[in-house]
Design a protein around this motif. Structure first.
Motif, PDB file in Angstrom:
ATOM      1  N   UNK A   1     -32.402  29.319 -34.923  1.00 43.18           N
ATOM      2  CA  UNK A   1     -31.254  28.842 -34.173  1.00 43.18           C
ATOM      3  C   UNK A   1     -31.086  27.350 -34.407  1.00 43.18           C
ATOM      4  N   UNK A   2     -30.030  26.964 -35.109  1.00 45.85           N
ATOM      5  CA  UNK A   2     -29.856  25.548 -35.451  1.00 45.85           C
ATOM      6  C   UNK A   2     -29.554  24.646 -34.265  1.00 45.85           C
ATOM      7  N   UNK A   3     -29.229  25.224 -33.098  1.00 48.41           N
ATOM      8  CA  UNK A   3     -28.898  24.410 -31.938  1.00 48.41           C
ATOM      9  C   UNK A   3     -30.114  24.039 -31.107  1.00 48.41           C
ATOM     10  N   UNK A   4     -31.200  24.780 -31.241  1.00 49.26           N
ATOM     11  CA  UNK A   4     -32.343  24.604 -30.352  1.00 49.26           C
ATOM     12  C   UNK A   4     -33.383  23.653 -30.928  1.00 49.26           C
ATOM     13  N   UNK A   5     -33.948  22.832 -30.041  1.00 46.40           N
ATOM     14  CA  UNK A   5     -35.052  21.956 -30.406  1.00 46.40           C
ATOM     15  C   UNK A   5     -36.384  22.530 -29.925  1.00 46.40           C
ATOM     16  N   UNK A   6     -36.349  23.275 -28.831  1.00 47.84           N
ATOM     17  CA  UNK A   6     -37.562  23.886 -28.283  1.00 47.84           C
ATOM     18  C   UNK A   6     -37.432  25.405 -28.306  1.00 47.84           C
ATOM     19  N   UNK A   7     -38.500  26.067 -28.732  1.00 48.91           N
ATOM     20  CA  UNK A   7     -38.519  27.524 -28.793  1.00 48.91           C
ATOM     21  C   UNK A   7     -39.622  28.092 -27.905  1.00 48.91           C
TER      22      UNK A   7
END
Length: 472
Positions: A386-392
């Motif tokens: 997901x290119x929008x997320x910084x934390x998974x």
């Protein structure tokens, strides 16, 4: 803004119960002599506060998160992907029109118009959780003065404003209900277009606990909304308007999702049938998908289901249908592996798009959470992009390994599920995706993939609501 409330050149420092012509009240509001406090500087609150600051020049925002307040004080925008918002925050802060504090009480003591837009989630038992609202209302009550106007924007169960907020303000302030104004004025904004919506994509809805509250609320919002204001009978009606908007979408999506489950048995493209049915002016069926996410639609039905005795079988059923769609999506994949191999165990699955909708950095109630968890529980190795997320982190807790978009070409996988069609995925080179064994199975849950591109590959593609679109 000074520590004390500004005195008006018009001799008007409040809007409720002031026997002055409305045009003089409007001028006083626009001049900044009637201070505005906005409680909650989140994804919807910060844009609202910035627009009020732009309009009146005298806004204090309150948020208990020190990082949020520090960012606003520095003229920075912590809310991402809202066109125009970073520059508006920077400009209004630089002009002294917008300040922030971590103390709701401080804001309450300094303001005459109080706008509340804080989270109203549900508990694990699906009960509406109004504790944050209650806490803010108590602080407002302590700082409340005669002539003040309180505007509730956050979504709440019907009757909350009249039966919960009003007596709380009366009890805490010691001021009788005919000496201050209270209205419900729901936010009607979408992420990614907040400023546009606040300024007038739709009319603003206002409903007060009395006629004077409605009049005063109308005066406030007509200054920022170019599409006008719709006054409804009372606060409870305004609350119902907001909740009904969400309920309609949840029930409609549930209909579309249930119809999609008939795709294989009917042997037709259900999406095509929906599109053509919608050419009739009285039909407006939504699109099917892998579930319903976000901080609104999955939760608002419980604002009606739980607090009231009247049965809500349709709302309950719609929730069950929409909540079942992540499992249905996994089942379609499982059917393929059951037919060709030995189930999902020891397979590798790539999930494309983890946020609940394209272009929005929000994962709350996203179908991807349940899909990742179910696949992991079935013994699959689950990867996500997901290119929008910084934390998974919340996905990693469910057994998912995060990848960058570039990484997917180096990782052999058995299957791909498109969950959220971010525009970045349009650049995927499907012919370059490697497979561990046999044909790559692709589940397109949104009918968003380019079938022309996929037809040039050997992938086996199933589109939810359409069926197999590349089955050679």
């Amino acid at each position: 803004m000074t520590e004390q409330r500004r005195q008006s050149d018009h001799d008007i420092d409040s809007l409720y119960g002031v026997e002055k012509p409305s045009n003089r009240q409007r001028d006083a509001f626009l001049s900044g002599s009637i201070p505005v406090a906005v409680y909650g500087l989140g994804k919807m609150g910060l844009p609202l506060a910035a627009v009020f600051a732009e309009t009146t020049g005298n806004v204090i925002g309150a948020d208990i998160d020190p990082a949020v307040v520090e960012a606003v004080t520095d003229g920075d925008c912590h809310v991402k992907r809202e066109p125009g918002l970073p520059s508006l925050v920077a400009e209004t802060v630089a002009e002294g029109a917008f300040t922030a504090t971590t103390s709701p009480l401080d804001a309450a003591k300094r303001a005459s118009v109080h706008v509340v837009i804080v989270p109203t989630p549900i508990t694990e038992d699906n009960e509406p959780d109004l504790s944050i609202l209650d806490a803010v209302v108590e602080e407002i009550g302590i700082g409340l003065e005669r002539g003040d106007l309180v505007l509730i924007e956050c979504t709440v169960p019907p009757r909350t404003t009249a039966d919960r907020v009003l007596p709380a303000l009366e009890g805490t302030s010691g001021i009788s209900r005919d000496e201050f104004g209270l209205a419900f004025c729901p936010e009607r904004t979408s992420s990614g277009q907040a400023l546009e919506d606040i300024r007038g994509s739709y009319p603003k809805i206002v409903g007060g606990v009395d006629e004077e509250s409605t009049r005063a609320a109308n005066l406030v919002y007509e200054t920022i909304n170019d599409d006008g204001v719709i006054q409804v009978t009372d606060a409870t009606t305004a609350e119902a308007v907001k909740v009904f908007e969400g309920l309609y979408r949840d029930v409609n999506i549930a209909l579309a999702n249930e119809l999609a489950t008939f795709t294989d048995e009917f042997g037709i493209d259900v999406r095509e049938a929906i599109d053509v049915a919608n050419t009739q002016p009285y039909c407006d069926i939504h699109d099917p998908g892998p579930g319903v996410g976000g901080h609104c639609i999955p939760f608002y039905p419980y604002f009606v289901i739980e607090p009231f005795e009247t049965g809500a079988p349709l709302l309950r059923t719609a929730r069950e249908v929409n909540d079942s769609m992540p499992s249905y999506t996994v089942d379609k994949l499982r059917e393929e592996f059951d037919a060709e191999r030995a189930g999902l165990t020891d397979t590798s699955v790539l999930l494309l798009g983890l946020t609940y909708r394209p272009g929005v950095e929000e994962t709350r109630a996203s179908p991807s959470l349940s899909i990742a968890e179910e696949l992991s529980a079935a013994g699959a190795d689950v990867y996500g992009v997901d290119p929008l997320l910084e934390s998974f982190e919340e996905f990693e807790e469910r057994g998912l390994t995060s990848l960058s978009l570039d990484d997917i070409y180096d990782l052999p996988v058995d299957s791909v599920i498109l969950i959220t069609p971010h525009e970045e995925f349009e650049l995927i080179r499907w012919d370059k995706l490697d497979r561990t064994d046999g044909r790559l199975i692709v589940i397109d849950s949104r009918d968003a993939l380019d079938q022309k591109v996929l037809s040039q590959t050997s992938h086996r593609v199933y589109t939810l609501g359409t069926g197999f679109t590349n089955d050679v």
